[in-house]
Design an enzyme around this catalytic site. Structure first.
Site, PDB file in Angstrom:
ATOM      1  N   ASN A  11       0.802  -1.236   0.000  1.00  0.00           N
ATOM      2  CA  ASN A  11       0.000   0.000   0.000  1.00  0.00           C
ATOM      3  C   ASN A  11       0.834   1.285   0.000  1.00  0.00           C
ATOM      4  OD1 ASN A  11       0.786  -0.369   2.644  1.00  0.00           O
ATOM      5  ND2 ASN A  11      -1.180   0.196   3.532  1.00  0.00           N
ATOM      6  N   GLU A  18       5.489  -3.831  11.642  1.00  0.00           N
ATOM      7  CA  GLU A  18       4.149  -3.249  11.756  1.00  0.00           C
ATOM      8  C   GLU A  18       3.229  -4.140  10.952  1.00  0.00           C
ATOM      9  OE1 GLU A  18       0.985  -1.992  10.754  1.00  0.00           O
ATOM     10  OE2 GLU A  18       1.930  -0.363   9.609  1.00  0.00           O
ATOM     11  N   CYS A  66      -3.189   0.499   7.093  1.00  0.00           N
ATOM     12  CA  CYS A  66      -3.230  -0.180   8.391  1.00  0.00           C
ATOM     13  C   CYS A  66      -3.808   0.740   9.448  1.00  0.00           C
ATOM     14  CB  CYS A  66      -1.848  -0.702   8.774  1.00  0.00           C
ATOM     15  SG  CYS A  66      -0.584   0.510   8.547  1.00  0.00           S
TER      16      CYS A  66
HETATM   17  O1  G3H Z   1      -0.678   1.140   6.001  1.00  0.00           O
HETATM   18  C1  G3H Z   1       0.067   1.489   6.904  1.00  0.00           C
HETATM   19  C2  G3H Z   1       0.646   2.819   6.908  1.00  0.00           C
HETATM   20  O2  G3H Z   1       1.672   2.905   7.865  1.00  0.00           O
HETATM   21  C3  G3H Z   1      -0.397   3.872   7.154  1.00  0.00           C
HETATM   22  O3  G3H Z   1       0.129   5.105   6.863  1.00  0.00           O
HETATM   23  O4  G3H Z   1      -1.473   6.515   8.127  1.00  0.00           O
HETATM   24  O5  G3H Z   1       0.045   7.512   6.448  1.00  0.00           O
HETATM   25  O6  G3H Z   1      -1.853   6.078   5.732  1.00  0.00           O
HETATM   26  P1  G3H Z   1      -0.842   6.378   6.777  1.00  0.00           P
END
Ligand code: G3H
Length: 498
Positions: free
Chosen positions: A169, A264, A298
């Site tokens: 993502n 993570e 996430c």
């Molecule tokens: O998908 C996991 C990422 O660490 C979320 O990052 O909060 O900038 O979308 P974000």
């Protein structure tokens, strides 16, 4: 355009090359891995299927280059990173184009990801100069029973080779959030990009190549997880793993050797809404937090836990705002775009059907075309439904009505995940007490969960991860402390004179 201009050397025919020893190479396997465009569901790109032998060579080159890199002055290491950041930003458009085609990221968000990545690299260079430029001097007589006879000098030294495995993502941003701290700290870096997102990552790596980093210091291998996945994560040459992704991380952590891990692994971020909340603010954050990038974050809001007395009003407001979301291809910059793969869409559909069978209220009709799933709000979800606990990673959001704050906290804490959460209330005292009670790495007050700004600490409890990220924490995590102790007979001054 991707694969052209300065990027022409990273592609051979229709297959993108891998990066080893400062050069773009074709794998001796003669095989490639196809990347399916989530929107058209047809093959878009191909990358090399690297062999284990090629991984060994990348590791050897990284090991050798790291020794010299660790002795390269810190200010020079920072200069290389600043240069890479500028090149990355200069080439934001072709890289964003790959993100649109490989992971169906809306065009505008794709550009934002690349720019944010350049900023992250620069900030890391600056932060690294400050953090790594500082050491410590301890004197022995602060500990009971000791004379002032010993002096301890300590500073941070690199770990060696860092293996970075980012998710689909954010294949650029969550790659550089590992690469930049590793490099500024004096480590070598081996990147295994996700298959969906690999071509964007290869373009990003080329920006580091153009910045002139020493040969071998950075390597990037592509290929099948079944062939090189475990081989990489269990490789004796790896001194640290930074992984972002799903529960594969749990398996990696069990197999990895005695090395530092940063992981993570997702979340089920709860949004607790109290009766006194600003309902318009709640609505805006539920829609943005739940449906941005089609819920494939996430940190997306993944369950709304709302006091019964305000639930009807908020559900109506959220429905009205959702009706304005645009749905379609990422090229048209739609809010909701196809999810990353057919298997992901099938998984999401499975959660939706389970909720339907168990009596959830559908605020919209369920609709899917290929990998495109229309945004869906499920009201009156109960704890016996899978969607109450599982992470859909798609544009489907459950609402659980609660009759007390304690019920909301209990649901949040009963989750296997513990990444982030949020609470909406005008009462700051209550908000802080709720934050304290929520078992998550971060709680946002009156705002949806999010990782950024990228220098903030970012960590998950329970199955959401190990360690803490954010620029400063990542730099620290990718180093260890080295001490030199001088006794009085050989004072520091004497040692320097000699
Ligand atoms: O998908 C996991 C990422 O660490 C979320 O990052 O909060 O900038 O979308 P974000």
């Amino acid at each position: 355009m991707a694969g052209t201009g300065v990027f022409a050397e990273i592609i051979d025919g229709e297959v993108y090359k891998y990066y080893a020893d400062g050069e773009w190479k074709k794998s001796a396997s003669g095989k490639s891995v196809s990347i399916i465009n989530p929107t058209t569901r047809t093959p878009q790109y191909k990358v090399q299927a690297c062999t284990q032998e090629e991984v060994n060579k990348v590791m050897d080159a990284a090991k050798a280059a790291q020794k010299l890199w660790a002795r390269t002055p810190l200010w020079k290491r920072a200069e290389f990173l600043h240069k890479a950041a500028a090149i990355l930003k200069e080439h934001k458009n072709p890289i964003a184009e790959c993100l649109v085609k490989e992971i169906a990221k809306p065009a505008k968000d794709a550009v934002t990801e690349v720019v944010r990545s350049g900023d992250l690299v620069s900030y890391t260079a600056e932060d690294g100069v400050r953090i790594l430029g500082e050491g410590k001097l301890l004197v022995s007589d602060s500990f009971p029973g000791n004379e002032r006879s010993k002096y301890c000098l300590s500073s941070k030294i690199p770990l060696g080779v860092v293996l970075a495995i980012p998710p689909f993502n954010y294949p650029v941003n969550l790659a550089v959030s590992k690469i930049a701290p590793a490099l500024i700290a004096g480590n070598a870096l081996v990147l295994k990009p996700p298959t969906q997102g690999a071509v964007a990552a290869l373009h990003m790596i080329h920006c580091f190549h153009l910045a002139g980093f020493p040969k071998g210091l950075i390597g990037c291998v592509t290929g099948k997880g079944s062939e090189i996945g475990d081989f990489l994560t269990m490789h004796p040459g790896v001194n640290c793993i930074s992984f972002t992704g799903g529960d594969t991380g749990i398996a990696i952590s069990k197999k990895a050797g005695m090395i530092p891990l940063q992981m993570e692994l997702g979340g089920k971020d709860a949004c607790i809404v109290l009766e006194d909340a600003d309902l318009d603010l709640v609505t805006a954050n539920i829609v943005k937090g739940g449906y941005s990038y089609s819920g494939q974050r996430c940190t997306a809001v993944k369950v709304v836990l709302i006091m019964e007395s305000v639930a009807d009003a908020v559900v109506e407001k959220v429905k009205a705002k959702m009706a304005k979301l645009t749905i379609g291809p990422p090229e048209e910059n739609c809010d909701i775009t196809p999810v990353v793969s057919e298997s992901s869409a099938n998984f999401i559909e499975g959660l939706v059907m389970d909720a339907k069978q168990k009596g959830a209220t559908f605020c919209q009709e369920y609709r899917r075309e290929g990998n495109l799933i229309w945004p869906l709000l499920l009201d009156h979800v109960r704890p016996d439904m899978r969607i109450a606990w599982e992470e859909p990673f798609g544009p489907v959001l459950p609402v659980i009505r609660i009759s007390s704050v304690e019920e909301g906290i209990h649901h949040c804490n009963a989750s296997n995940f513990g990444l982030q959460g949020c609470v909406f209330t005008r009462d700051i005292n209550k908000a802080i007490m709720i934050s304290d009670a929520m078992e998550t790495g971060t709680v946002q007050i009156n705002s949806a969960p999010a990782r950024g700004p990228d220098h903030f600490p970012f960590q998950g409890l329970k199955e959401s991860g190990i360690g803490s990220q954010g620029i400063t924490n990542s730099i620290n995590m990718m180093t260890k402390i080295k001490s030199t102790i001088c006794s009085k007979r050989l004072s520091v001054c004497q040692a320097l004179k000699d």
